[in-house]
Design a protein around this motif. Structure first.
Motif, PDB file in Angstrom:
ATOM      1  N   VAL A   1     -11.696 -17.539  -1.821  1.00 54.21           N
ATOM      2  CA  VAL A   1     -11.155 -17.866  -0.496  1.00 54.21           C
ATOM      3  C   VAL A   1      -9.651 -18.105  -0.632  1.00 54.21           C
ATOM      4  CG1 VAL A   1     -11.277 -19.417   1.496  1.00 54.21           C
ATOM      5  CG2 VAL A   1     -13.362 -18.825   0.254  1.00 54.21           C
ATOM      6  N   ILE A   2      -9.267 -19.275  -1.137  1.00 53.80           N
ATOM      7  CA  ILE A   2      -7.841 -19.588  -1.258  1.00 53.80           C
ATOM      8  C   ILE A   2      -7.122 -18.538  -2.094  1.00 53.80           C
ATOM      9  CG2 ILE A   2      -6.156 -21.198  -2.239  1.00 53.80           C
ATOM     10  CD1 ILE A   2      -8.070 -23.472  -1.478  1.00 53.80           C
ATOM     11  N   ASP A   3      -7.695 -18.189  -3.240  1.00 55.13           N
ATOM     12  CA  ASP A   3      -6.993 -17.256  -4.131  1.00 55.13           C
ATOM     13  C   ASP A   3      -6.937 -15.829  -3.587  1.00 55.13           C
ATOM     14  OD1 ASP A   3      -9.646 -16.570  -4.605  1.00 55.13           O
ATOM     15  OD2 ASP A   3      -9.542 -16.869  -6.770  1.00 55.13           O
ATOM     16  N   SER A   4      -7.677 -15.542  -2.507  1.00 51.01           N
ATOM     17  CA  SER A   4      -7.607 -14.212  -1.903  1.00 51.01           C
ATOM     18  C   SER A   4      -6.404 -14.083  -0.962  1.00 51.01           C
ATOM     19  CB  SER A   4      -8.896 -13.878  -1.156  1.00 51.01           C
ATOM     20  OG  SER A   4      -9.046 -14.707  -0.025  1.00 51.01           O
ATOM     21  N   LEU A   5      -5.985 -15.179  -0.347  1.00 48.00           N
ATOM     22  CA  LEU A   5      -4.830 -15.188   0.568  1.00 48.00           C
ATOM     23  C   LEU A   5      -4.062 -16.508   0.420  1.00 48.00           C
ATOM     24  CD1 LEU A   5      -6.603 -13.807   3.772  1.00 48.00           C
ATOM     25  CD2 LEU A   5      -4.900 -12.595   2.397  1.00 48.00           C
ATOM     26  N   PRO A   6      -3.512 -16.789  -0.745  1.00 48.75           N
ATOM     27  CA  PRO A   6      -2.902 -18.091  -0.970  1.00 48.75           C
ATOM     28  C   PRO A   6      -1.738 -18.413  -0.035  1.00 48.75           C
ATOM     29  CG  PRO A   6      -2.403 -16.592  -2.780  1.00 48.75           C
ATOM     30  CD  PRO A   6      -3.423 -15.921  -1.920  1.00 48.75           C
ATOM     31  N   GLU A   7      -0.953 -17.429   0.344  1.00 56.16           N
ATOM     32  CA  GLU A   7       0.191 -17.701   1.223  1.00 56.16           C
ATOM     33  C   GLU A   7      -0.273 -18.185   2.590  1.00 56.16           C
ATOM     34  OE1 GLU A   7      -0.392 -14.550  -0.080  1.00 56.16           O
ATOM     35  OE2 GLU A   7       0.968 -14.625  -1.798  1.00 56.16           O
ATOM     36  N   LYS A   8      -1.289 -17.547   3.123  1.00 51.72           N
ATOM     37  CA  LYS A   8      -1.798 -17.935   4.447  1.00 51.72           C
ATOM     38  C   LYS A   8      -2.462 -19.312   4.416  1.00 51.72           C
ATOM     39  CE  LYS A   8      -2.235 -13.306   6.220  1.00 51.72           C
ATOM     40  NZ  LYS A   8      -1.119 -13.244   7.102  1.00 51.72           N
ATOM     41  N   PHE A   9      -3.231 -19.580   3.352  1.00 51.14           N
ATOM     42  CA  PHE A   9      -3.880 -20.880   3.260  1.00 51.14           C
ATOM     43  C   PHE A   9      -2.877 -21.990   2.972  1.00 51.14           C
ATOM     44  CE2 PHE A   9      -7.719 -18.241   2.632  1.00 51.14           C
ATOM     45  CZ  PHE A   9      -8.438 -18.742   3.713  1.00 51.14           C
ATOM     46  N   ALA A  10      -1.774 -21.677   2.319  1.00 53.21           N
ATOM     47  CA  ALA A  10      -0.722 -22.671   2.103  1.00 53.21           C
ATOM     48  C   ALA A  10      -0.126 -23.102   3.443  1.00 53.21           C
ATOM     49  CB  ALA A  10       0.363 -22.117   1.181  1.00 53.21           C
ATOM     50  N   ILE A  11       0.163 -22.128   4.290  1.00 54.77           N
ATOM     51  CA  ILE A  11       0.709 -22.431   5.622  1.00 54.77           C
ATOM     52  C   ILE A  11      -0.292 -23.225   6.433  1.00 54.77           C
ATOM     53  CG2 ILE A  11       1.452 -21.416   7.821  1.00 54.77           C
ATOM     54  CD1 ILE A  11       2.523 -19.022   6.086  1.00 54.77           C
ATOM     55  N   LEU A  12      -1.537 -22.753   6.471  1.00 54.03           N
ATOM     56  CA  LEU A  12      -2.581 -23.425   7.243  1.00 54.03           C
ATOM     57  C   LEU A  12      -2.785 -24.865   6.771  1.00 54.03           C
ATOM     58  CD1 LEU A  12      -4.862 -23.364   9.343  1.00 54.03           C
ATOM     59  CD2 LEU A  12      -6.352 -22.456   7.536  1.00 54.03           C
TER      60      LEU A  12
ATOM     61  N   GLN B   1      -1.770 -25.285 -10.373  1.00 54.67           N
ATOM     62  CA  GLN B   1      -1.809 -23.931  -9.817  1.00 54.67           C
ATOM     63  C   GLN B   1      -1.832 -23.962  -8.289  1.00 54.67           C
ATOM     64  OE1 GLN B   1      -5.451 -21.784 -10.626  1.00 54.67           O
ATOM     65  NE2 GLN B   1      -4.374 -19.820 -10.596  1.00 54.67           N
ATOM     66  N   LEU B   2      -2.638 -24.846  -7.720  1.00 56.82           N
ATOM     67  CA  LEU B   2      -2.716 -24.952  -6.258  1.00 56.82           C
ATOM     68  C   LEU B   2      -1.391 -25.419  -5.664  1.00 56.82           C
ATOM     69  CD1 LEU B   2      -6.258 -26.518  -5.928  1.00 56.82           C
ATOM     70  CD2 LEU B   2      -5.580 -24.208  -5.239  1.00 56.82           C
ATOM     71  N   ARG B   3      -0.769 -26.392  -6.302  1.00 54.44           N
ATOM     72  CA  ARG B   3       0.535 -26.874  -5.817  1.00 54.44           C
ATOM     73  C   ARG B   3       1.589 -25.761  -5.902  1.00 54.44           C
ATOM     74  NH1 ARG B   3      -0.056 -32.030  -4.496  1.00 54.44           N
ATOM     75  NH2 ARG B   3      -1.429 -33.365  -5.717  1.00 54.44           N
ATOM     76  N   GLU B   4       1.549 -24.970  -6.965  1.00 56.18           N
ATOM     77  CA  GLU B   4       2.492 -23.854  -7.097  1.00 56.18           C
ATOM     78  C   GLU B   4       2.265 -22.801  -6.015  1.00 56.18           C
ATOM     79  OE1 GLU B   4       1.972 -22.590 -11.158  1.00 56.18           O
ATOM     80  OE2 GLU B   4       3.295 -24.183 -11.917  1.00 56.18           O
ATOM     81  N   MET B   5       1.027 -22.674  -5.550  1.00 62.42           N
ATOM     82  CA  MET B   5       0.724 -21.757  -4.442  1.00 62.42           C
ATOM     83  C   MET B   5       1.199 -22.318  -3.107  1.00 62.42           C
ATOM     84  SD  MET B   5      -3.149 -20.471  -5.035  1.00 62.42           S
ATOM     85  CE  MET B   5      -3.781 -20.017  -6.621  1.00 62.42           C
ATOM     86  N   GLY B   6       1.518 -23.615  -3.075  1.00 64.89           N
ATOM     87  CA  GLY B   6       1.975 -24.245  -1.846  1.00 64.89           C
ATOM     88  C   GLY B   6       0.885 -24.949  -1.065  1.00 64.89           C
ATOM     89  N   LEU B   7      -0.296 -25.100  -1.653  1.00 62.76           N
ATOM     90  CA  LEU B   7      -1.400 -25.752  -0.963  1.00 62.76           C
ATOM     91  C   LEU B   7      -1.151 -27.248  -0.815  1.00 62.76           C
ATOM     92  CD1 LEU B   7      -4.280 -24.549  -0.085  1.00 62.76           C
ATOM     93  CD2 LEU B   7      -2.855 -23.064  -1.454  1.00 62.76           C
ATOM     94  N   VAL B   8      -1.619 -27.786   0.291  1.00 68.25           N
ATOM     95  CA  VAL B   8      -1.561 -29.213   0.571  1.00 68.25           C
ATOM     96  C   VAL B   8      -2.982 -29.634   0.920  1.00 68.25           C
ATOM     97  CG1 VAL B   8      -0.554 -30.975   2.055  1.00 68.25           C
ATOM     98  CG2 VAL B   8       0.775 -28.940   1.488  1.00 68.25           C
ATOM     99  N   TRP B   9      -3.413 -30.786   0.430  1.00 62.15           N
ATOM    100  CA  TRP B   9      -4.765 -31.247   0.730  1.00 62.15           C
ATOM    101  C   TRP B   9      -4.808 -32.760   0.781  1.00 62.15           C
ATOM    102  CZ3 TRP B   9      -3.263 -28.958  -3.798  1.00 62.15           C
ATOM    103  CH2 TRP B   9      -3.330 -29.712  -4.954  1.00 62.15           C
TER     104      TRP B   9
END
Length: 65
Positions: A12-23, A49-57
């Motif tokens: 999921v996240i790793d398939s579209l990391p840029e979009k999930f980072a924004i979301l 790795q998740l932080r480098e992708m820009g994910l926030v949780w």
């Protein structure tokens, strides 16, 4: 009303990391919850790795641990 979103990492996240980072950023910045879910162990390298992708949780969950 608070919105809660659960996102799986692999497939999921790793398939579209840029979009999930924004979301994830928009949701958390708006006071909602984002739960990151993994079927493996939650290890420091994964979090990095998740932080480098820009994910926030707000929450993290490992099915394995």
């Amino acid at each position: 009303m608070m919105f809660k979103l659960g996102l799986d990492i692999h497939g999921v996240i790793d398939s579209l990391p840029e979009k999930f980072a924004i979301l994830s950023k928009v949701l958390v910045d708006s006071g909602n919850e984002v739960h990151i879910i993994t079927g493996g162990s939650w290890i420091d390298e994964l979090e990095t790795q998740l932080r480098e992708m820009g994910l926030v949780w707000t929450h993290k969950f490992s099915v394995y641990d």
